[in-house]
Design an enzyme around this catalytic site. Sequence first.
Site, short mmCIF file in Angstrom:
data_model
loop_
_atom_site.label_atom_id
_atom_site.label_comp_id
_atom_site.label_asym_id
_atom_site.label_seq_id
_atom_site.Cartn_x
_atom_site.Cartn_y
_atom_site.Cartn_z
N GLU A 1 0.79 -1.23 0.00
CA GLU A 1 0.00 0.00 0.00
C GLU A 1 0.83 1.29 0.00
OE1 GLU A 1 -2.35 1.32 3.12
OE2 GLU A 1 -0.68 1.50 4.49
N ASN A 2 2.12 1.20 0.31
CA ASN A 2 2.97 2.40 0.30
C ASN A 2 4.03 2.32 -0.80
OD1 ASN A 2 2.68 2.01 3.74
ND2 ASN A 2 1.89 3.82 2.72
N ASN B 1 -4.99 1.52 4.63
CA ASN B 1 -5.64 2.83 4.59
C ASN B 1 -5.13 3.74 3.48
OD1 ASN B 1 -3.28 2.75 6.43
ND2 ASN B 1 -3.64 4.96 6.60
N HIS B 2 -3.97 3.41 2.87
CA HIS B 2 -3.45 4.24 1.78
C HIS B 2 -3.77 3.68 0.40
CE1 HIS B 2 -1.22 7.16 4.15
NE2 HIS B 2 -0.72 6.18 4.89
N HIS C 1 -4.44 -4.73 9.07
CA HIS C 1 -3.76 -3.45 8.92
C HIS C 1 -4.32 -2.50 9.97
CE1 HIS C 1 -1.15 -1.02 6.33
NE2 HIS C 1 -1.99 -0.01 6.51
N HIS D 1 0.97 -2.00 9.08
CA HIS D 1 0.62 -0.58 9.18
C HIS D 1 1.62 0.25 9.98
CE1 HIS D 1 -1.59 3.14 9.41
NE2 HIS D 1 -1.66 3.08 10.73
N HIS E 1 4.83 -0.18 10.50
CA HIS E 1 6.16 -0.13 9.86
C HIS E 1 7.31 -0.52 10.77
CE1 HIS E 1 4.93 2.67 6.26
NE2 HIS E 1 3.99 1.78 6.56
#
Length: 276
Positions: free
Chosen positions: A39-40, A67-68, A153, A178, A180
């Site tokens: 997602e990132n 969420n991203h 997440h 989430h 990291h």
Amino acid sequence: MRILFLGDLVGRSGRQAVIEALPGLRQRYRADFVVVNGENAAGGFGITEPILTELIDAGADVVTTGNHVWDQREALVFIERHDRLLRPINFAPGTPGKGAGLYKAQNGPDVLVINAQGRVFMSDTDDPFRAVERELEACGLKTGADAILIDFHAEATSEKEALAHFVDGRASAVIGTHTHVPTADEQILSGGTAYISDAGMCGDFDSVLGMDKEEPLSRFLTQIPSARFAPALGEATICGVGIDIDDATGLARAIAPLRLGGRLSQTEPAFFLSEA
């Protein structure tokens, strides 16, 4: 069955490290199934279709998000074309894409992957517990799937642990993403479900959660945003976990962290290096 899960890819550093290393890692560990949280992956925010294709071509069976997922607006369209890209299952009804899928592992078994998002200190979503419950009722362990992996997440470790206990004995593994930051609480719960609060990120750890240090430091010191966050571009550490699944029960026999390259201490799952 051997499952390899890689934590949140952050920016070009993490993305390139995983794309370059994954074919060799899959062969070295004889991994039957690989899940990557992407997602990132696109500049630290969201994922693009070319990046998704690169990850799948490199050996990812499924790419999860969080969420991203919509930070690259094109994802709202291309997610409908890609069965192997998941968004959180507890997003509002009518949201593009899907939050779970049944996939064939390299050695033959069917693996159910569920992507869910927490609600504590996160944006508002539907209840992840009930969303996961509905999916498990529709496709249970050893009745509909040979193994079940949940990418949760979420921000709060309490919420992650609670969900893991909620599905203990009914899922093969619950892997937190989430935050990291790789945690040291990998374990097999009493019912046989593997758990870790956070698999960590694949990115440059000479950073603030994968982002270049200057802007986060400036905001903490001044409370004034002066620029956009940008991913750190140094050498990435690849973080994740290896999970060994009992073929007869679908429950976990072992879970161990994976950390390769970059700044963190190096570790590999010992059972991945043993004879199959």
